[in-house]
Structures are given as C-alpha cells and as structure tokens.
Design a protein around this motif. Structure first.
Motif, PDB file in Angstrom:
ATOM      1  N   ALA A 294      11.674   0.072 -12.409  1.00  0.00           N
ATOM      2  CA  ALA A 294      10.314   0.487 -12.042  1.00  0.00           C
ATOM      3  C   ALA A 294       9.430   0.613 -13.275  1.00  0.00           C
ATOM      4  CB  ALA A 294      10.354   1.812 -11.284  1.00  0.00           C
ATOM      5  N   ALA A 295       9.981   1.134 -14.360  1.00  0.00           N
ATOM      6  CA  ALA A 295       9.209   1.268 -15.596  1.00  0.00           C
ATOM      7  C   ALA A 295       8.817  -0.108 -16.128  1.00  0.00           C
ATOM      8  CB  ALA A 295      10.008   2.040 -16.641  1.00  0.00           C
ATOM      9  N   ALA A 296       9.745  -1.055 -16.091  1.00  0.00           N
ATOM     10  CA  ALA A 296       9.449  -2.418 -16.549  1.00  0.00           C
ATOM     11  C   ALA A 296       8.393  -3.060 -15.648  1.00  0.00           C
ATOM     12  CB  ALA A 296      10.718  -3.262 -16.567  1.00  0.00           C
ATOM     13  N   LEU A 297       8.503  -2.823 -14.355  1.00  0.00           N
ATOM     14  CA  LEU A 297       7.533  -3.371 -13.420  1.00  0.00           C
ATOM     15  C   LEU A 297       6.149  -2.753 -13.643  1.00  0.00           C
ATOM     16  CD1 LEU A 297       6.994  -5.225 -11.051  1.00  0.00           C
ATOM     17  CD2 LEU A 297       7.685  -3.369  -9.522  1.00  0.00           C
ATOM     18  N   MET A 298       6.104  -1.457 -13.921  1.00  0.00           N
ATOM     19  CA  MET A 298       4.816  -0.798 -14.191  1.00  0.00           C
ATOM     20  C   MET A 298       4.164  -1.405 -15.428  1.00  0.00           C
ATOM     21  SD  MET A 298       5.602   3.173 -13.274  1.00  0.00           S
ATOM     22  CE  MET A 298       3.995   3.737 -13.800  1.00  0.00           C
ATOM     23  N   ASP A 299       4.945  -1.740 -16.446  1.00  0.00           N
ATOM     24  CA  ASP A 299       4.398  -2.404 -17.630  1.00  0.00           C
ATOM     25  C   ASP A 299       3.799  -3.755 -17.266  1.00  0.00           C
ATOM     26  OD1 ASP A 299       4.838  -0.445 -19.509  1.00  0.00           O
ATOM     27  OD2 ASP A 299       6.701  -1.317 -20.252  1.00  0.00           O
ATOM     28  N   ARG A 300       4.499  -4.507 -16.431  1.00  0.00           N
ATOM     29  CA  ARG A 300       3.988  -5.830 -16.013  1.00  0.00           C
ATOM     30  C   ARG A 300       2.709  -5.688 -15.218  1.00  0.00           C
ATOM     31  NH1 ARG A 300       8.221  -8.881 -12.855  1.00  0.00           N
ATOM     32  NH2 ARG A 300       6.426 -10.198 -12.437  1.00  0.00           N
ATOM     33  N   VAL A 301       2.665  -4.712 -14.311  1.00  0.00           N
ATOM     34  CA  VAL A 301       1.467  -4.492 -13.501  1.00  0.00           C
ATOM     35  C   VAL A 301       0.308  -4.066 -14.400  1.00  0.00           C
ATOM     36  CG1 VAL A 301       0.448  -2.990 -11.749  1.00  0.00           C
ATOM     37  CG2 VAL A 301       2.690  -4.005 -11.358  1.00  0.00           C
ATOM     38  N   ALA A 302       0.579  -3.198 -15.369  1.00  0.00           N
ATOM     39  CA  ALA A 302      -0.465  -2.738 -16.282  1.00  0.00           C
ATOM     40  C   ALA A 302      -1.016  -3.892 -17.118  1.00  0.00           C
ATOM     41  CB  ALA A 302       0.062  -1.638 -17.183  1.00  0.00           C
ATOM     42  N   ASP A 303      -0.151  -4.818 -17.509  1.00  0.00           N
ATOM     43  CA  ASP A 303      -0.590  -5.974 -18.288  1.00  0.00           C
ATOM     44  C   ASP A 303      -1.431  -6.937 -17.437  1.00  0.00           C
ATOM     45  OD1 ASP A 303       0.594  -5.065 -20.571  1.00  0.00           O
ATOM     46  OD2 ASP A 303       2.381  -6.318 -20.377  1.00  0.00           O
ATOM     47  N   GLY A 304      -1.127  -6.992 -16.139  1.00  0.00           N
ATOM     48  CA  GLY A 304      -1.852  -7.908 -15.252  1.00  0.00           C
ATOM     49  C   GLY A 304      -3.111  -7.300 -14.803  1.00  0.00           C
TER      50      GLY A 304
ATOM     51  N   LEU B 154       0.840  -1.210   0.000  1.00  0.00           N
ATOM     52  CA  LEU B 154       0.000   0.000   0.000  1.00  0.00           C
ATOM     53  C   LEU B 154       0.875   1.259   0.000  1.00  0.00           C
ATOM     54  CD1 LEU B 154      -2.909  -0.862   2.461  1.00  0.00           C
ATOM     55  CD2 LEU B 154      -3.052  -0.486  -0.007  1.00  0.00           C
ATOM     56  N   ALA B 155       1.941   1.250   0.781  1.00  0.00           N
ATOM     57  CA  ALA B 155       2.848   2.404   0.832  1.00  0.00           C
ATOM     58  C   ALA B 155       3.537   2.594  -0.516  1.00  0.00           C
ATOM     59  CB  ALA B 155       3.872   2.224   1.948  1.00  0.00           C
ATOM     60  N   ILE B 156       3.964   1.490  -1.137  1.00  0.00           N
ATOM     61  CA  ILE B 156       4.611   1.574  -2.455  1.00  0.00           C
ATOM     62  C   ILE B 156       3.617   2.102  -3.484  1.00  0.00           C
ATOM     63  CG2 ILE B 156       5.565   0.194  -4.342  1.00  0.00           C
ATOM     64  CD1 ILE B 156       6.808  -1.636  -2.153  1.00  0.00           C
ATOM     65  N   ALA B 157       2.389   1.595  -3.455  1.00  0.00           N
ATOM     66  CA  ALA B 157       1.367   2.042  -4.409  1.00  0.00           C
ATOM     67  C   ALA B 157       1.089   3.529  -4.241  1.00  0.00           C
ATOM     68  CB  ALA B 157       0.086   1.226  -4.223  1.00  0.00           C
ATOM     69  N   ALA B 158       0.997   3.994  -2.998  1.00  0.00           N
ATOM     70  CA  ALA B 158       0.729   5.412  -2.747  1.00  0.00           C
ATOM     71  C   ALA B 158       1.891   6.282  -3.236  1.00  0.00           C
ATOM     72  CB  ALA B 158       0.478   5.647  -1.262  1.00  0.00           C
ATOM     73  N   ALA B 159       3.114   5.845  -2.995  1.00  0.00           N
ATOM     74  CA  ALA B 159       4.281   6.614  -3.447  1.00  0.00           C
ATOM     75  C   ALA B 159       4.355   6.634  -4.964  1.00  0.00           C
ATOM     76  CB  ALA B 159       5.562   6.019  -2.857  1.00  0.00           C
ATOM     77  N   LEU B 160       4.054   5.506  -5.598  1.00  0.00           N
ATOM     78  CA  LEU B 160       4.066   5.427  -7.055  1.00  0.00           C
ATOM     79  C   LEU B 160       2.997   6.344  -7.647  1.00  0.00           C
ATOM     80  CD1 LEU B 160       5.251   4.048  -9.544  1.00  0.00           C
ATOM     81  CD2 LEU B 160       3.602   2.205  -9.199  1.00  0.00           C
TER      82      LEU B 160
END
Length: 147
Positions: free
Chosen positions: A137-147, A12-18
């Motif tokens: 982080a950019a690569a991870l955001m792509d993975r999260v967006a795909d999921g 939750l903290a990571i999501a809020a910071a992102l």
C-alpha cells in the motif's frame, strides 16, 4: 469543460478507506509527538533545504504549495533556534537565501528517527501478511502521488 467517466464504486470505497486510515494515523502521530518535536511545517522546510540546498523562502513555500508569508513565522523560529541560516542573495540584497545548519540537519534526523521508531512500534503487532499489505500500500501510494 472535460467530461470524466463516472468513478468505479470499488475505487471510491478504497479511496475513502485510505483517506480515513491516513487521517486517523496522522492524528495519532500528532497526539503522541514528544515535547519539543518539530512541527510538520518545520519538517517540510528542513527537508526541502536538505534535499535541494540553499533556497529562497518563495522556493521553499512553492514546493509545499504555500504562500511564502504563511511560513514567515516558521522561518523566523527555525532561524532563532539556529536550525537555518539566512543570508542576502548575491544578486538582490532584498531577497534572502535560507540554508540548513548542522544543528538543523541533526534535529531533522532525530525527529524523523523518533517518528519512525514510534511507527515501527505501532506496527509491531501486525501479522506478516498485514505488514506485506501495508508495504504494498505504501508503494502504491507513492505511485499514485507521482501520477
């Protein structure tokens, strides 16, 4: 109704910071946009047409999860500026097919290059480690967006 386990407080903290960081960056990019730059909606329409080819207004809007009428002004402005062309669909004359023009493709490429250039300049002061973290982080955001 499905019950979800309670979220991990660290996540939750990571999501809020992102969310905060991306919102601030998006706001900053909007404030430095040069006069005459394409709006976000225009970029979205032109990008869709470049990726998927000729499309109906409904298909373009659906790809961005919008109603076609919410993009009516955007389509009209792009057509007025010669960035897209509209023709009647061969099967239903009441339906339009929108295509990107050479000028539209060029305008999209120039706008994206301008934004990338600005972002690269903004990221220049980062250390090598910070850049690598940002790349991950950019690569991870792509993975999260795909999921």
């Amino acid at each position: 109704m499905t019950s979800h386990p309670p979220p991990d407080p660290d996540l939750l903290a990571i999501a809020a910071a992102l969310r905060q960081g991306t919102t601030r960056l998006a706001r900053r990019v909007r404030t430095v946009r040069p006069t005459g730059a394409l709006s976000t909606n225009k970029i979205s329409v032109l990008s869709h047409l470049r990726r998927h080819g000729p499309s109906t207004p409904g298909d373009v809007a659906a790809s961005d999860r919008q109603q076609p009428q919410s993009l009516t002004r955007v389509f009209a402005e792009l057509e007025r500026d010669g960035l897209v062309a509209r023709v009647a669909a061969p099967t239903d004359r009441r339906q339009s097919i929108i295509t990107i023009t050479e000028a539209g493709a060029r305008a999209l490429e120039e706008d994206v290059a301008e934004r990338d250039s600005w972002l690269a300049a903004a990221l220049a002061p980062l250390t090598v480690t910070e850049r690598e973290v940002l790349r991950l982080a950019a690569a991870l955001m792509d993975r999260v967006a795909d999921g």
